[in-house]
Design an enzyme around this catalytic site. Structure first.
Site, PDB file in Angstrom:
ATOM      1  N   ASP A   1     -40.695  27.422  64.104  1.00 35.44           N
ATOM      2  CA  ASP A   1     -40.966  26.025  63.203  1.00 35.44           C
ATOM      3  C   ASP A   1     -41.049  24.493  63.053  1.00 35.44           C
ATOM      4  O   ASP A   1     -40.614  24.358  64.169  1.00 35.44           O
ATOM      5  CB  ASP A   1     -39.392  26.261  62.060  1.00 35.44           C
ATOM      6  CG  ASP A   1     -39.462  25.270  61.243  1.00 35.44           C
ATOM      7  OD1 ASP A   1     -39.509  25.985  60.177  1.00 35.44           O
ATOM      8  OD2 ASP A   1     -38.381  24.466  61.088  1.00 35.44           O
TER       9      ASP A   1
ATOM     10  N   GLU B   1     -46.480  27.509  63.861  1.00 26.10           N
ATOM     11  CA  GLU B   1     -45.958  26.953  62.480  1.00 26.10           C
ATOM     12  C   GLU B   1     -46.898  25.477  63.018  1.00 26.10           C
ATOM     13  O   GLU B   1     -45.214  24.905  62.702  1.00 26.10           O
ATOM     14  CB  GLU B   1     -44.781  26.146  61.757  1.00 26.10           C
ATOM     15  CG  GLU B   1     -45.465  26.456  60.670  1.00 26.10           C
ATOM     16  CD  GLU B   1     -43.952  25.631  60.027  1.00 26.10           C
ATOM     17  OE1 GLU B   1     -44.328  25.452  58.512  1.00 26.10           O
ATOM     18  OE2 GLU B   1     -43.759  25.384  60.102  1.00 26.10           O
TER      19      GLU B   1
END
Length: 718
Positions: free
Chosen positions: A399, A452
């Protein structure tokens, strides 16, 4: 009162094993026990129970004997009208090796979770739990729990020199025991009560104590792991169904489904729908549902919301036996400021930077890990290894990588500090990410790491030995943003924005891309995918079918968030389940059928996945027909087998549309998003068309086709 006794009584003793337990005293031996609640204490000797004398009012008991007792020995005491009996914890020597401590100090103890945390084990023939925690700035650390009335004086731990690692074996504690660590800061004397950073299981929220846990799961996925190790993922279909376990479905009472119930329902559904992987939003323990799991307080524990750690192991095991991979969202970029967790763990900035210009995300109200500190880097590297080794997951989607790479991420001038070269790159974080990727790919062949990452940072998914970050793949945020922006335009205006679709081919092969339509696109007022589409209801559904067709046929691996596949009408809400009753409506059921067929088509046609990361797998037939908002392209595999894709982004049917093709023969229409089966108008080409010997668009042959409105078709030469 001597100073050691005073330190024990005041819960300040740095080395309780130097005083408590059994020690030589001149020609005799003395046994000391500190039990502040006890009325009387006895020790078991070869001749029976012998009483210890109370030495002071604070609760120290002692006995002198002419010879030492064999260790470990048992104590018996009375308190509050009840009798207790246990082996003396201070008759068990520390068991952590100097080699383990050395590796941990260097940041290379890949299985640090086996040293730190709470581990049921046998020591000197006695079952119990060994506790260990890293708190280098503590004057004293104790294990507290129900077993000692949460009294920090009762079980002080022993520190291992300058390592900052504290250890204590407590005999005869049962599985499920709740515990925390009570920490007294050396500089200020402040007393903190913290949960275990390496805790494997936690009590259900709002409680924050860790639980002693022993895994008993027997794995049955050896064949899956064997095949994964030899898996050529770059040339294979990868299609992820992104799921938030707490809101996919719920029980009739609105409660969460257990890991077991999710296995019964989610696995068959994802398998039947044709997905290759489940990508789970964070399952690491977190206190607040509304954080979606991204504010992690228990990095080593699957959340207790849905069951025990072994229940999650069984879930992954059943996924693998069904032929379904599992990718976890992993959050090494920041952690919350909750007082009971990692924040200021031993009274100092231990896991985070002290300077807020380096150590805080102002936007998110969170702390940033200190990647330059060996023990912190080890915490995260071991955590990646933990999920892959202990839970057999098939990959980690990392993330917010952009927030890790840049020191000035979401900061104004003066709110950040440059690196040692004066730049904005976070050099320690970059080194950590490279080390993590090298480690994962070496230790877990076939496991994926997916970034990401929303900036133009170069070579995110290229090997570290050529200067890359080493990720397997990267989310294509540019494709997602451009595509959704284009689709939100009224079709009458799309002719002016064709470059938003064609631009992706400029950079499509600079990284190993995943095309994401994720949870982030359907929350916070962004509207659902269906609601983003312009026009009346028919056009909204047709546009969405067209969007999914474009995603499935564009180079890159795929990801869709739950609910997208049947056109969830409202934004995703974490505290309620998806609107499954929409499947009673024809258009939503048709969208689900379309999603299923596209998933199967993507898996079954090598031309649509084998060269996802190579320009050899894609060729424009016509990208210039902006006036009619039509795209035509060819996808092919390593052997030259191809499919032809045509996309009509207007509601105007295009009869007699001529398109060039590479060879003669009959081209069968193998997919049409305008099929009545999906809720479309059923306009198409009657099963296909024969190529004509008329050169067109640089190809020696061509087809005359009917392009249905707001639809995509896929043709395959026979």
């Amino acid at each position: 009162m001597d100073f050691q006794l005073q330190a024990i009584a005041e819960a300040r003793h740095h080395h309780p094993f130097d005083y408590l337990g059994q020690h030589p005293a001149g020609q005799e031996w003395i046994i000391r026990a500190f039990l502040p609640q006890a009325a009387q204490v006895e020790v078991l000797t070869p001749t029976g129970w012998e009483p210890l004398s109370r030495m002071d009012a604070a609760g120290l008991f002692a006995i002198r004997r002419p010879a030492p007792l064999p260790q470990p020995y048992r104590l018996r005491w009375q308190a509050g009208g009840r009798q207790f009996e246990i082996y003396d914890p201070y008759s068990f020597p520390p068991s952590i090796s100097d080699f383990e401590l050395h590796l941990f100090g260097e940041g290379r103890l890949w299985e640090a979770y086996r040293m730190l945390g709470a581990h049921p084990r046998e020591q000197a023939g006695v079952q119990g739990v060994r506790f260990a925690v890293w708190a280098p700035n503590a004057e004293r650390v104790s294990v507290v729990g129900d077993f000692n009335d949460w009294d920090g004086r009762r079980h002080p731990m022993q520190v291992h020199g300058s390592s900052g690692v504290w250890e204590l074996f407590i005999p005869e504690l049962p599985d499920g025991t709740l515990y925390k660590f009570e920490i007294r800061n050396r500089a200020t004397g402040a007393v903190l009560v913290k949960t275990d950073p390496y805790g494997a299981f936690f009590e259900h929220r709002p409680g924050t104590a860790a639980r002693v846990y022993r895994s008993r799961h027997q794995w049955g996925d050896a064949e899956w792991l064997r095949q994964r190790a030899a898996w050529d993922w770059q040339h294979a279909p990868v299609n992820c169904y992104e799921v938030h376990l707490g809101s996919w479905q719920r029980g009739p009472d609105g409660r969460f489904l257990s890991y077991g119930k999710l296995a019964e329902r989610l696995i068959p559904y994802a398998k039947e729908m044709g997905y290759t992987h489940l990508e789970l939003m964070p399952v690491s323990e977190h206190p607040l549902d509304e954080s979606w799991g991204y504010q992690v307080t228990g990095y080593y524990a699957p959340t207790s919301r849905y069951g025990e750690p072994d229940d999650f192991r069984a879930f992954v095991d059943q996924c693998h036996q069904a032929g379904l991979g599992v990718i976890l969202d992993w959050v090494p970029g920041h952690f919350p400021k909750d007082d009971f967790a990692l924040a200021r763990f031993d009274g100092t900035a231990l896991y985070e930077h002290e300077d807020p210009r380096l150590g805080e995300h102002q936007d998110w109200g969170t702390y940033i890990f200190n990647y330059g500190r060996n023990e912190v880097r080890n915490f995260l590297l071991a955590n990646a290894h933990y999920w892959l080794e202990e839970f057999h997951v098939d990959g980690l989607r990392v993330d917010a990588v952009a927030s890790m790479l840049y020191l000035d991420y979401s900061r104004q001038p003066g709110e950040w500090l440059p690196n040692r070269h004066g730049g904005r790159e976070n050099l320690e974080a970059i080194d950590f990410l490279r080390e993590m990727n090298i480690f994962v790919h070496e230790r877990h062949p076939g496991a994926l790491t997916i970034a990401e990452e929303s900036t133009a940072w170069p070579m995110v998914s290229r090997p570290t030995y050529v200067g890359g970050l080493g990720f397997s793949m990267k989310w294509n945020m540019g494709w997602m943003n451009d595509t959704l922006s284009y689709m939100e335009n009224d079709p009458i205006h799309r002719r002016y924005h064709q470059d938003m679709l064609t631009f992706s081919q400029v950079y499509a092969y600079t990284e190993n891309f995943v095309l994401p339509l994720s949870h982030d696109e359907v929350v916070h007022g962004k509207r659902s995918l269906l609601d983003k589409m312009p026009g009346d209801a028919w056009r909204k559904f047709a546009n969405l079918r067209l969007l999914f067709t474009y995603q499935a046929t564009h180079p890159g691996k795929k990801l869709n968030f739950m609910g997208n596949e049947f056109a969830q009408g409202r934004e995703w809400q974490v505290n309620s389940r998806l609107d499954w009753e929409l499947l009673d409506r024809q258009w939503h059921a048709g969208m689900q059928r379309l999603s299923n067929d596209l998933n199967q088509l993507y898996r079954q046609e090598p031309a649509l996945h084998a060269l996802d990361f190579s320009a050899d797998g894609f060729r424009w037939i016509d990208c210039h027909d902006a006036d009619q908002s039509v795209l035509a392209y060819l996808r092919q595999d390593q052997h030259g087998d191809c499919v032809i894709v045509l996309l009509n982004f207007t509601p105007v049917p295009r009869p007699g549309y001529r398109v060039g093709v590479p060879k003669p023969g009959f081209y069968r229409e193998i997919f049409n998003s305008d099929s009545a089966y999906y809720g479309g108008s059923n306009l198409g080409n009657g099963g296909g068309a024969a190529a004509e010997a008329q050169s067109w668009m640089g190809f020696p042959h061509s087809l005359s086709l009917t392009l249905p409105p707001l639809a995509g078709i896929v043709l395959k030469p026979q």
